[in-house]
Write an enzyme that holds these catalytic residues in place. Structure first.
Site, PDB file in Angstrom:
ATOM      1  N   ASP A  89      18.043   8.908  -9.014  1.00 18.62           N
ATOM      2  CA  ASP A  89      18.270  10.294  -8.614  1.00 18.62           C
ATOM      3  C   ASP A  89      19.663  10.740  -9.032  1.00 18.62           C
ATOM      4  O   ASP A  89      20.665  10.255  -8.492  1.00 18.62           O
ATOM      5  CB  ASP A  89      18.088  10.449  -7.103  1.00 18.62           C
ATOM      6  CG  ASP A  89      18.049  11.907  -6.660  1.00 18.62           C
ATOM      7  OD1 ASP A  89      18.047  12.788  -7.534  1.00 18.62           O
ATOM      8  OD2 ASP A  89      18.021  12.159  -5.453  1.00 18.62           O
ATOM      9  N   ASP A 268      17.711  19.898 -16.534  1.00 16.24           N
ATOM     10  CA  ASP A 268      17.301  19.250 -15.290  1.00 16.24           C
ATOM     11  C   ASP A 268      16.256  18.177 -15.545  1.00 16.24           C
ATOM     12  O   ASP A 268      15.153  18.462 -16.011  1.00 16.24           O
ATOM     13  CB  ASP A 268      16.753  20.295 -14.318  1.00 16.24           C
ATOM     14  CG  ASP A 268      16.296  19.691 -13.006  1.00 16.24           C
ATOM     15  OD1 ASP A 268      17.042  18.852 -12.457  1.00 16.24           O
ATOM     16  OD2 ASP A 268      15.205  20.047 -12.531  1.00 16.24           O
TER      17      ASP A 268
END
Length: 396
Positions: A89, A268
């Protein structure tokens, strides 16, 4: 200065929307986009005081739990190490285990006596903090890394926890009696293993689901993974894109039609598709002659239209990056994951759901990133891009 060996670890890419097909994938991407547009924090932590504390507000954060695409890697904890499958992450910074496979303390384990509570967009964990030896790879061994060991975890089926590689300030308020928990990247740097606070990401486009087709490089770039020059561009100052990995770019269809003038948006890893502001998306659809497929919600084109499809050109920091016709289509070998028809051609360009001028007019997601080597350079507040052997490949 001594020679620094680049440290890389492989990871596997998983599409989380397989059960719901492309429509679920689109819903995830657009819901995530709306959070970006609203300027939500990239990751919200709630320092829960009690075991069943309310997680009010956590659903408005942006993190790995609302990603349409996720990345997993094997991480060893302890000595001898037990291997855990962790989600990578870039938008959170705590590393923790125990969601599935239980923690096995060894001689290197130390219970700090502190508690950890982390609340995510659609998940949470709570438990105890330990320090232990963490092994990311043969040359990436971290001593005394602070980790969470979950006693309860929700929303993390199929994985053991998270490898948090975001900025350290995102750990504030998550561990009792502690201001911040140095991240794995912080400790790799502090212990002299890497020379800079940056992450390089490379992919090999694949027509097979859930395969090890990526590499995460700590502390620099892996020049064997890209071709030509790595160009860097400063992060945008335009809000809300500036709160994320935001850059300025323009997009042209073919060499003569600009469909999006220079504007701010983001790169992203957690968004699956290439999303463009509504006016740019409509211009793209008109130029390609594509129609919306009722089953998947994606644009689709015929073989004849594909033969005439032009490249998209992205101008970023004065450098033009070509996104070929093949790069613009969903891998046909993965049509079944969309709930689509075998042999049909689906486009990965979709509507962001907002008008040009919102301060975040595009999201270059996984479908785009896998064609370029990308450097997330936190230390210098810049993004690096380079072409790879797969930029022009006809893999789809």
């Amino acid at each position: 200065m001594s020679h620094v060996v680049i440290r890389g670890i492989p990871f596997a890419t998983r599409l989380r929307a397989a059960k719901g097909g492309a429509k679920e994938l689109l819903e995830r991407d657009r819901a995530r986009a709306q959070k970006f547009l609203a300027g939500k924090s990239h990751h919200a932590f709630v320092a829960a005081k009690a075991k069943h504390a309310s997680s009010t507000g956590a659903d408005s954060s942006i993190d790995v739990t609302d990603s349409g695409v996720t990345y997993t890697t094997q991480v060893g904890v302890g000595s001898p190490a037990t291997d855990y499958t962790l989600l990578i992450d870039t938008g959170s910074s705590n590393t923790w285990i125990g969601a599935d496979l239980p923690y096995k303390p060894t001689s290197t384990s130390h219970n700090t006596g502190n508690t950890i509570n982390v609340s995510y967009g659609s998940g949470s964990m709570s438990g105890k903090e330990y320090t232990d030896t963490v092994t990311l790879g043969p040359d990436l061994v971290i001593q005394n890394q602070g980790i969470g060991v979950a006693s309860t975890a929700q929303g993390f089926e199929g994985v053991d926890g998270i490898l948090g590689v975001g900025p350290v300030d995102l750990t504030q308020g998550t561990v009792s009696n502690t201001t911040e928990v140095p991240t794995v990247t912080d400790n790799l740097y502090a212990q002299g293993t890497i020379s800079s606070n940056s992450l390089g990401i490379s992919y090999e486009p694949s027509s097979t689901a859930n395969v090890s087709n990526g590499e995460l490089t700590f502390g620099g770039t892996d020049s064997t993974k890209y071709t030509g020059t790595l160009n860097t561009v400063p992060l945008t100052t335009t809000s809300p894109a500036s709160a994320y990995w935001g850059i300025n770019q323009s997009v042209s269809y073919g060499t003569s039609q600009t469909i999006l003038k220079t504007t701010a948006g983001i790169v992203d890893t957690g968004t699956t598709l290439l999303l463009l502001a509504t006016e740019a998306f409509q211009a793209y659809q008109k130029a390609t002659g594509a129609t919306e497929d009722s089953t998947t919600g994606l644009l689709t084109i015929t073989s004849a239209q594909y033969a005439k499809l032009q490249s998209l050109y992205f101008n970023i920091g004065g450098v033009t990056y070509e996104f070929t016709p093949n790069a613009q289509i969903w891998p046909r070998g993965l049509n079944s994951t969309l709930g689509g028809n075998e042999g049909q051609i689906y486009l990965i360009v979709s509507d962001l759901g907002s008008n040009v001028g919102s301060g975040l007019d595009f999201i270059n997601g996984f479908g785009w990133i896998q064609r370029y080597y990308t450097l997330f350079d936190t230390g210098n507040k810049q993004l690096g891009l380079a072409t790879t052997a797969y930029t022009d490949a006809d893999t789809n």
